[in-house]
Motif scaffolding. Structure first.
Motif, mmCIF file in Angstrom:
data_model
loop_
_atom_site.group_PDB
_atom_site.id
_atom_site.type_symbol
_atom_site.label_atom_id
_atom_site.label_comp_id
_atom_site.label_asym_id
_atom_site.label_seq_id
_atom_site.Cartn_x
_atom_site.Cartn_y
_atom_site.Cartn_z
ATOM 1 N N MET A 93 0.606 6.082 -2.559
ATOM 2 C CA MET A 93 1.494 5.025 -2.771
ATOM 3 C C MET A 93 2.929 5.586 -2.585
ATOM 4 O O MET A 93 3.697 4.696 -2.280
ATOM 5 C CB MET A 93 1.382 4.641 -4.328
ATOM 6 N N ARG A 94 3.264 6.799 -3.094
ATOM 7 C CA ARG A 94 4.353 7.234 -2.625
ATOM 8 C C ARG A 94 4.683 7.435 -1.174
ATOM 9 O O ARG A 94 5.915 7.170 -0.830
ATOM 10 C CB ARG A 94 4.206 8.906 -3.300
ATOM 11 N N ARG A 95 3.772 7.580 -0.350
ATOM 12 C CA ARG A 95 3.941 7.548 1.037
ATOM 13 C C ARG A 95 4.269 6.110 1.569
ATOM 14 O O ARG A 95 5.315 6.001 2.489
ATOM 15 C CB ARG A 95 2.672 7.923 1.701
ATOM 16 N N TYR A 110 -8.964 2.071 -5.028
ATOM 17 C CA TYR A 110 -10.060 2.294 -4.243
ATOM 18 C C TYR A 110 -10.064 1.586 -2.847
ATOM 19 O O TYR A 110 -11.069 1.577 -2.285
ATOM 20 C CB TYR A 110 -11.273 1.874 -4.932
ATOM 21 N N GLU A 111 -8.845 1.260 -2.435
ATOM 22 C CA GLU A 111 -8.734 0.613 -1.111
ATOM 23 C C GLU A 111 -8.001 1.415 -0.119
ATOM 24 O O GLU A 111 -7.588 2.597 -0.498
ATOM 25 C CB GLU A 111 -7.609 -0.638 -1.395
ATOM 26 N N GLY A 112 -7.918 0.862 1.090
ATOM 27 C CA GLY A 112 -7.402 1.663 2.039
ATOM 28 C C GLY A 112 -5.826 1.478 2.315
ATOM 29 O O GLY A 112 -5.258 0.790 1.196
ATOM 30 N N ASN A 113 -5.163 1.971 3.115
ATOM 31 C CA ASN A 113 -3.744 1.829 3.238
ATOM 32 C C ASN A 113 -3.394 0.588 3.303
ATOM 33 O O ASN A 113 -2.225 0.082 2.782
ATOM 34 C CB ASN A 113 -3.190 2.410 4.667
ATOM 35 N N PHE A 167 -2.254 -0.550 -0.186
ATOM 36 C CA PHE A 167 -1.142 -0.388 -0.628
ATOM 37 C C PHE A 167 0.205 -1.148 -0.035
ATOM 38 O O PHE A 167 0.922 -1.604 -0.722
ATOM 39 C CB PHE A 167 -1.040 1.284 -0.550
ATOM 40 N N GLU A 168 -0.269 -1.362 1.133
ATOM 41 C CA GLU A 168 0.664 -2.120 1.828
ATOM 42 C C GLU A 168 1.065 -3.630 0.995
ATOM 43 O O GLU A 168 2.039 -4.150 1.009
ATOM 44 C CB GLU A 168 0.790 -2.256 3.319
ATOM 45 N N HIS A 169 -0.103 -4.243 0.866
ATOM 46 C CA HIS A 169 -0.416 -5.565 0.335
ATOM 47 C C HIS A 169 0.221 -5.648 -0.999
ATOM 48 O O HIS A 169 1.061 -6.492 -1.711
ATOM 49 C CB HIS A 169 -1.901 -5.922 0.094
ATOM 50 N N VAL A 170 0.112 -4.347 -1.900
ATOM 51 C CA VAL A 170 0.639 -4.494 -3.115
ATOM 52 C C VAL A 170 2.208 -4.250 -2.940
ATOM 53 O O VAL A 170 2.991 -5.295 -3.619
ATOM 54 C CB VAL A 170 0.310 -3.260 -4.175
#
Ligand code: 4NP
Length: 154
Positions: free
Chosen positions: A56-58, A129-132, A135-138
């Protein structure tokens, strides 16, 4: 009086620190940081003291957000300290209702998705537990929701 907002998820290492960082950046762009208290917390204390998840930081850094808060659990005093307590999903929302010490305190609890306009989400899904893409969706949902939240507060 300052406006105080607490973002809440499960672990306080993915969604709520991202919401905190995004909302802080949006408030910062208006030059009114001094008028706000912005924080985040988790309903689960297992990550207490940790920085946000590196994934998430990335993802957040690539959009210009620096996430450097430390995970902490929700405390009953949060219901006194904050005007708005914003849950990422239904499980967080229900847990916060169980923790709320009074009807007045419970009235401070909102769902982040209430503020999503363009994305029409019902909740902010757990990306742990998801892929990248998770995180982009969030981050897409949180940018949308934080923009509207700030508009409504103003
Ligand atoms: P968050 O994500 O609630 O968005 O911080 C999670 C973090 C940790 C865990 C689950 C979700 N966990 O199971 O440890």
């Amino acid at each position: 009086m300052k406006k105080s907002i607490l973002f809440v998820c499960l672990g306080n290492i993915c969604r709520s620190p991202a919401a905190e960082g995004i909302f802080r950046a949006m408030v910062g762009r208006t030059g009114r940081e001094a008028e706000f208290v912005i924080d985040s917390a988790g309903t689960y204390a297992g990550h207490d003291g940790e920085l946000p998840d590196p994934r998430m930081r990335r993802a957040a850094a690539a959009r210009g957000y620096d996430l450097s808060s430390r995970s902490r659990p929700v405390r009953s005093s949060d219901f006194d300290r904050f005007d708005m307590i914003i849950a990422m999903d239904d499980a967080n929302y229900e847990k916060l209702h169980r923790l709320a010490p009074s009807v007045e305190a419970a009235a401070k609890i909102h769902r982040m998705a209430e503020f999503c306009r363009r994305t029409r989400a019902t909740h902010i899904p757990d990306p742990y537990y998801e892929g990248n893409e998770g995180f982009e969706h969030v981050l897409d949902l949180l940018e949308d929701g934080c923009r509207e939240l700030l508009r409504e507060i103003e």
